[in-house]
Design an enzyme around this catalytic site. Structure first.
Site, PDB file in Angstrom:
ATOM      1  N   SER A 182       0.840  -1.185   0.000  1.00  0.00           N
ATOM      2  CA  SER A 182       0.000   0.000   0.000  1.00  0.00           C
ATOM      3  C   SER A 182       0.888   1.253   0.000  1.00  0.00           C
ATOM      4  O   SER A 182       1.655   1.465  -0.928  1.00  0.00           O
ATOM      5  CB  SER A 182      -0.945  -0.034   1.203  1.00  0.00           C
ATOM      6  OG  SER A 182      -1.960   0.927   1.072  1.00  0.00           O
ATOM      7  N   LYS A 234     -19.691  17.902   3.091  1.00  0.00           N
ATOM      8  CA  LYS A 234     -18.779  18.135   4.216  1.00  0.00           C
ATOM      9  C   LYS A 234     -18.639  16.886   5.076  1.00  0.00           C
ATOM     10  O   LYS A 234     -17.568  16.579   5.583  1.00  0.00           O
ATOM     11  CB  LYS A 234     -19.291  19.300   5.072  1.00  0.00           C
ATOM     12  CG  LYS A 234     -18.410  19.619   6.269  1.00  0.00           C
ATOM     13  CD  LYS A 234     -17.005  20.019   5.824  1.00  0.00           C
ATOM     14  CE  LYS A 234     -16.121  20.357   7.015  1.00  0.00           C
ATOM     15  NZ  LYS A 234     -14.754  20.678   6.596  1.00  0.00           N
TER      16      LYS A 234
END
Length: 354
Positions: A182, A234
């Site tokens: 990763s 948001k």
């Protein structure tokens, strides 16, 4: 019994006093540390030659295999040899005319990554130090990298630090002995060449996010939780509020976008890699990683560095931050706790075996 009671009370008072003193000292030192400016030097750069380290290791083994007389003769011969080498080197420098250009240096850096890539600041400082003296097209940087990945922005910054090396025209080699997955592979792919041990874990080119949701539990107990935002996206997913299908869809779109950026980053630095085949989130062990072009060679970092010592000066560079007293106490406590746990587990295992 009265004596034991008094002694116990006295001992309790002493322990309470010691603990209180340690806490107070820790708070004072911690507060002092926080008052330091960011520009203040809070550590030191450590530089040493690995050639000398491996030479001493080899000579130590050789000496142990000799008799006393052989060791004395060998020590005398070595002293003469070192003296002759120094004299020969001095004579070459004093020769008139062009002096043969010295071979490039190899700088060895280390990065041991956690989920937050906490080691990025020492790495940044070590890289800055190396770039101030390394010669483009001549010197090489080796990064011994170990990381299973973590936060996207943290490992993005760590990879960007390695990009600084390549942008200066300095050859970069990444050595992976255990894992570069990763975010760890995001860093490794920056290198001109990736070397890994036979069973090192590589790849995991994917993005994952997971979080619990307690909305139903709170609702069951008549507890309201409100999320107030300004901006449609948001907050798309919450831990305590009710998650909607629209919010999940937006969250997935963000994950896909991050994955796309990750794939583009790897593709730019390893153009020969079939990114569609390896960017599935899967991992590959060393030899399998070589087959799919995630790495370039099977070899341990020790092999590579010892071989490098025969052709150049190999220098280890690291920045060691000074630990505060609370950090030292915490490290000592965690080490003792870990040792105790392993001791108990070992005893239990031995008992089961018997």
């Amino acid at each position: 019994m009265e004596f034991l009671t008094e002694y116990g009370l006295f001992l309790a008072k002493v322990i309470t006093f010691v603990i209180a003193a340690v806490v107070i000292v820790s708070i004072i030192i911690s507060a002092t540390h926080k008052e330091r400016s960011d520009d203040e030097d809070d550590g030191e750069l450590q530089v040493f030659k690995l050639n000398e380290k491996y030479r001493k290791l080899r000579e130590s083994v050789q000496a142990k295999l000799m008799t006393d007389q052989e060791r004395k003769n060998w020590t005398k011969a070595k002293k003469k040899e070192h003296k002759a080498e120094k004299k020969a080197g001095k004579a070459k420098k004093e020769e008139a005319g062009a002096v043969k250009e010295a071979p490039g240096r190899i700088y060895v850096l280390d990065f041991d990554g956690d989920i937050k890539a906490s080691d990025v600041d020492p790495l940044r400082r070590a890289i800055s130090a190396v770039l101030s003296v390394a010669e483009p097209g001549k010197d090489e940087v080796v990064i011994r990298l170990e990381s299973g990945g973590g936060l996207v922005h943290s490992y993005g910054l760590a990879a960007a630090q390695l990009d600084r090396i390549r942008s200066k025209g300095i050859h970069l080699t990444a050595c992976v002995d255990k894992v570069a997955a990763s975010g760890g592979y995001m860093m490794a792919c920056v290198a001109d060449r990736i070397i890994a041990s036979p069973f090192a874990v590589l790849g995991s080119i994917g993005v994952v996010a997971q979080l619990p949701n307690f909305h139903r539990l709170l609702k069951k107990h008549n507890v309201d939780f409100e999320v107030l935002t300004a901006g449609e996206h948001k907050r798309t997913m919450t831990v305590f509020g009710e998650n909607t299908d629209k919010g999940r869809q937006k969250f997935l779109e963000d994950l896909d976008d991050t994955h796309g950026l990750f794939k583009d980053y790897v593709s730019e630095r390893r153009p020969d890699l079939n990114i569609a085949a390896v960017a599935t989130g899967d991992i590959w062990f060393g030899k399998r990683a070589l087959e799919v072009n995630l790495i370039d060679e099977i070899k341990t970092s020790d092999e590579y560095i010892i071989e490098a010592c025969d052709r150049a000066d190999v220098v280890s560079v690291s920045f060691q931050r000074k630990r505060t007293l609370p950090e030292k106490l915490g490290l000592a406590t965690s080490t003792a706790l870990e040792h105790t746990v392993w001791k108990v587990l070992s005893a239990f295992r031995n008992q089961k075996i018997q």
